[in-house]
Design a protein around this motif. Structure first.
Motif, PDB file in Angstrom:
ATOM      1  N   GLN A  88       0.776  -1.339   0.247  1.00 30.77           N
ATOM      2  CA  GLN A  88      -0.183  -0.123  -0.143  1.00 30.77           C
ATOM      3  C   GLN A  88       0.825   1.210   0.247  1.00 30.77           C
ATOM      4  O   GLN A  88       0.574   2.170  -0.162  1.00 30.77           O
ATOM      5  N   VAL A  89       2.365   0.906  -0.164  1.00 35.04           N
ATOM      6  CA  VAL A  89       2.959   2.279   0.214  1.00 35.04           C
ATOM      7  C   VAL A  89       3.146   3.536  -1.463  1.00 35.04           C
ATOM      8  O   VAL A  89       3.730   2.919  -2.157  1.00 35.04           O
ATOM      9  N   ASP A  90       2.833   4.175  -1.278  1.00 36.07           N
ATOM     10  CA  ASP A  90       2.898   5.339  -1.445  1.00 36.07           C
ATOM     11  C   ASP A  90       1.483   4.553  -3.621  1.00 36.07           C
ATOM     12  O   ASP A  90       2.532   5.069  -3.979  1.00 36.07           O
ATOM     13  N   ARG A  91       0.646   3.908  -2.944  1.00 34.10           N
ATOM     14  CA  ARG A  91      -0.691   4.333  -3.687  1.00 34.10           C
ATOM     15  C   ARG A  91      -1.072   4.375  -2.959  1.00 34.10           C
ATOM     16  O   ARG A  91      -1.950   3.633  -2.374  1.00 34.10           O
ATOM     17  N   ALA A  92      -1.744   5.619  -3.817  1.00 33.72           N
ATOM     18  CA  ALA A  92      -3.142   6.113  -3.000  1.00 33.72           C
ATOM     19  C   ALA A  92      -4.799   4.991  -3.065  1.00 33.72           C
ATOM     20  O   ALA A  92      -5.225   4.821  -2.937  1.00 33.72           O
ATOM     21  N   ASP A 103     -12.688   2.639   2.113  1.00 33.47           N
ATOM     22  CA  ASP A 103     -11.989   2.030   2.034  1.00 33.47           C
ATOM     23  C   ASP A 103     -10.634   1.192   0.940  1.00 33.47           C
ATOM     24  O   ASP A 103     -12.376   1.289   0.087  1.00 33.47           O
ATOM     25  N   LYS A 104      -9.524   1.169   0.516  1.00 32.70           N
ATOM     26  CA  LYS A 104      -8.955   0.803  -0.935  1.00 32.70           C
ATOM     27  C   LYS A 104      -8.341  -0.324  -0.489  1.00 32.70           C
ATOM     28  O   LYS A 104      -8.163  -1.007  -1.213  1.00 32.70           O
ATOM     29  N   THR A 105      -8.364  -0.958   0.879  1.00 31.74           N
ATOM     30  CA  THR A 105      -7.495  -2.570   0.799  1.00 31.74           C
ATOM     31  C   THR A 105      -8.226  -3.308   0.906  1.00 31.74           C
ATOM     32  O   THR A 105      -6.790  -3.482   0.165  1.00 31.74           O
ATOM     33  N   CYS A 106      -9.474  -3.760   0.562  1.00 31.03           N
ATOM     34  CA  CYS A 106      -9.917  -4.792  -0.189  1.00 31.03           C
ATOM     35  C   CYS A 106     -10.729  -4.757  -1.150  1.00 31.03           C
ATOM     36  O   CYS A 106     -11.738  -4.253  -0.944  1.00 31.03           O
ATOM     37  N   GLY A 107     -10.254  -5.198  -2.204  1.00 30.04           N
ATOM     38  CA  GLY A 107     -10.616  -4.493  -3.610  1.00 30.04           C
ATOM     39  C   GLY A 107     -10.844  -5.722  -4.064  1.00 30.04           C
ATOM     40  O   GLY A 107     -11.569  -5.492  -5.720  1.00 30.04           O
ATOM     41  N   PHE A 108     -11.170  -6.875  -4.006  1.00 30.83           N
ATOM     42  CA  PHE A 108     -11.582  -7.672  -4.754  1.00 30.83           C
ATOM     43  C   PHE A 108     -12.634  -9.351  -3.389  1.00 30.83           C
ATOM     44  O   PHE A 108     -12.018  -9.468  -2.865  1.00 30.83           O
ATOM     45  N   LYS A 109     -12.923  -9.272  -4.695  1.00 29.03           N
ATOM     46  CA  LYS A 109     -14.927  -9.514  -3.757  1.00 29.03           C
ATOM     47  C   LYS A 109     -14.192 -11.401  -4.422  1.00 29.03           C
ATOM     48  O   LYS A 109     -13.662 -11.902  -5.054  1.00 29.03           O
ATOM     49  N   ILE A 131      -5.699 -10.929 -10.998  1.00 26.09           N
ATOM     50  CA  ILE A 131      -5.243  -9.610  -9.972  1.00 26.09           C
ATOM     51  C   ILE A 131      -3.756  -9.860 -10.137  1.00 26.09           C
ATOM     52  O   ILE A 131      -2.635 -10.070 -10.472  1.00 26.09           O
ATOM     53  N   PRO A 132      -3.245  -8.498  -8.938  1.00 23.76           N
ATOM     54  CA  PRO A 132      -1.920  -7.987 -10.363  1.00 23.76           C
ATOM     55  C   PRO A 132      -0.972  -8.674  -8.465  1.00 23.76           C
ATOM     56  O   PRO A 132      -1.304  -8.844  -7.255  1.00 23.76           O
ATOM     57  N   PHE A 133       0.746  -9.106  -8.747  1.00 24.74           N
ATOM     58  CA  PHE A 133       1.344  -9.029  -7.956  1.00 24.74           C
ATOM     59  C   PHE A 133       1.433  -8.391  -6.652  1.00 24.74           C
ATOM     60  O   PHE A 133       1.195  -7.001  -6.875  1.00 24.74           O
ATOM     61  N   ALA A 134       1.684  -8.578  -5.806  1.00 30.25           N
ATOM     62  CA  ALA A 134       1.094  -7.609  -3.871  1.00 30.25           C
ATOM     63  C   ALA A 134       1.635  -8.686  -3.328  1.00 30.25           C
ATOM     64  O   ALA A 134       1.147  -9.772  -3.047  1.00 30.25           O
ATOM     65  N   HIS A 135       1.447  -7.965  -1.699  1.00 30.45           N
ATOM     66  CA  HIS A 135       1.339  -9.345  -0.867  1.00 30.45           C
ATOM     67  C   HIS A 135      -0.467  -8.409  -0.051  1.00 30.45           C
ATOM     68  O   HIS A 135      -1.000  -7.631  -0.043  1.00 30.45           O
ATOM     69  N   TYR A 136      -0.818  -9.998   0.007  1.00 32.12           N
ATOM     70  CA  TYR A 136      -1.784  -9.934   0.212  1.00 32.12           C
ATOM     71  C   TYR A 136      -2.667 -10.805   1.490  1.00 32.12           C
ATOM     72  O   TYR A 136      -1.325 -11.546   2.032  1.00 32.12           O
ATOM     73  N   ALA A 158      -3.384  -6.712  12.962  1.00 38.44           N
ATOM     74  CA  ALA A 158      -4.500  -5.462  12.889  1.00 38.44           C
ATOM     75  C   ALA A 158      -3.302  -4.627  12.307  1.00 38.44           C
ATOM     76  O   ALA A 158      -4.639  -2.939  11.349  1.00 38.44           O
ATOM     77  N   GLN A 159      -1.590  -4.201  11.835  1.00 33.03           N
ATOM     78  CA  GLN A 159      -1.559  -3.454  11.046  1.00 33.03           C
ATOM     79  C   GLN A 159      -1.053  -4.277   9.619  1.00 33.03           C
ATOM     80  O   GLN A 159      -0.732  -3.129   8.755  1.00 33.03           O
ATOM     81  N   ARG A 160      -2.060  -5.382   9.399  1.00 35.45           N
ATOM     82  CA  ARG A 160      -1.810  -6.101   8.200  1.00 35.45           C
ATOM     83  C   ARG A 160      -0.607  -6.638   7.367  1.00 35.45           C
ATOM     84  O   ARG A 160       0.350  -6.106   5.948  1.00 35.45           O
ATOM     85  N   THR A 161       0.473  -6.900   8.372  1.00 37.59           N
ATOM     86  CA  THR A 161       2.238  -6.735   8.384  1.00 37.59           C
ATOM     87  C   THR A 161       2.595  -8.624   7.997  1.00 37.59           C
ATOM     88  O   THR A 161       3.529  -8.929   7.532  1.00 37.59           O
ATOM     89  N   SER A 162       1.682  -9.423   9.247  1.00 32.95           N
ATOM     90  CA  SER A 162       2.060 -10.351   9.321  1.00 32.95           C
ATOM     91  C   SER A 162       1.604 -11.435   8.922  1.00 32.95           C
ATOM     92  O   SER A 162      -0.009 -11.007   7.845  1.00 32.95           O
TER      93      SER A 162
END
Length: 208
Positions: A88-92, A103-109, A131-136, A158-162
């Motif tokens: 999500q860094v630098d991706r508005a 909220d734009k966190t969860c974009g895919f059903k 689906i693009p390359f990313a960490h999900y 909660a921080q969406r990091t683990s």
């Protein structure tokens, strides 16, 4: 400024704010974190490196036994594929907002909404080609009878990091494309030799 305008402006602002609230100002921070969610690849393998358009994810959810909640209003569960914080860094366009309608966190059903039950359910989902390359991670939203989100659970912290996993995008190359390219290249080479041969023969004919 006209006194009438000064009186109307606050009214317009109030109507505008009321409109925003009516459109949906449910806050993520107000939802009950009452579900457990886990994600694996097909055959319970690691989901990391899942290939878009080819591999499946197995998503399992259930009511958290430690959650002290009244789930009588829980009617359906909606699963979403969400971007982890590193992606999500630098991706508005993927930005997290506490107001769920923004909220734009969860974009895919993931699949279709399913009936809620305490014991939970497992959903098998073929990852889409788009689906693009990313960490999900995966988040499950609980909806009430009015379709409003009232609770959730997610496979990350909660921080969406683990507990994040990556999805490898479709390459866009297929065997048929490679074969066509090879045939075209061979044809080009043959045509080039044919052109030189024709030119050489033409010169010999003109000299004769």
């Amino acid at each position: 400024m006209d006194l009438a305008i000064l009186r109307v402006v606050p009214f317009i602002m109030l109507v505008h704010m009321s409109s925003i609230m009516a459109e949906g100002a449910t806050l993520f921070s107000e939802l009950s974190n009452s579900l457990t969610v886990s994600v694996t690849g097909a055959d319970n393998t690691s989901p990391n490196g899942t290939k878009a358009g080819a591999d499946e994810l197995l998503v399992t959810w259930a009511l958290n036994s430690a959650a002290q909640v009244d789930d009588s209003s829980y009617k359906t569960v909606e699963l979403k594929l969400c971007f982890g914080a590193p992606s999500q860094v630098d991706r508005a366009w993927r930005k997290t907002n506490d107001i769920l309608s923004k909220d734009k966190t969860c974009g895919f059903k993931i699949a279709s909404p399913q009936p809620y039950n305490r014991a939970g359910n497992t959903t098998k989902w073929l990852v889409g080609k788009e689906i693009p390359f990313a960490h999900y991670f995966v988040r499950a939203y609980v909806l009430d009878s009015a379709g409003e989100k009232v609770a959730y659970g997610q496979s990350s912290n909660a921080q969406r990091t683990s507990n994040l996993f990556t999805i490898e995008p479709i390459s866009g190359r297929h065997a048929s494309i490679d074969i066509a390219a090879a045939v075209f290249s061979a044809f080009s080479v043959i045509s080039l030799f044919g052109f030189f041969f024709y030119e050489k023969m033409s010169k010999r004919t003109s000299k004769a």
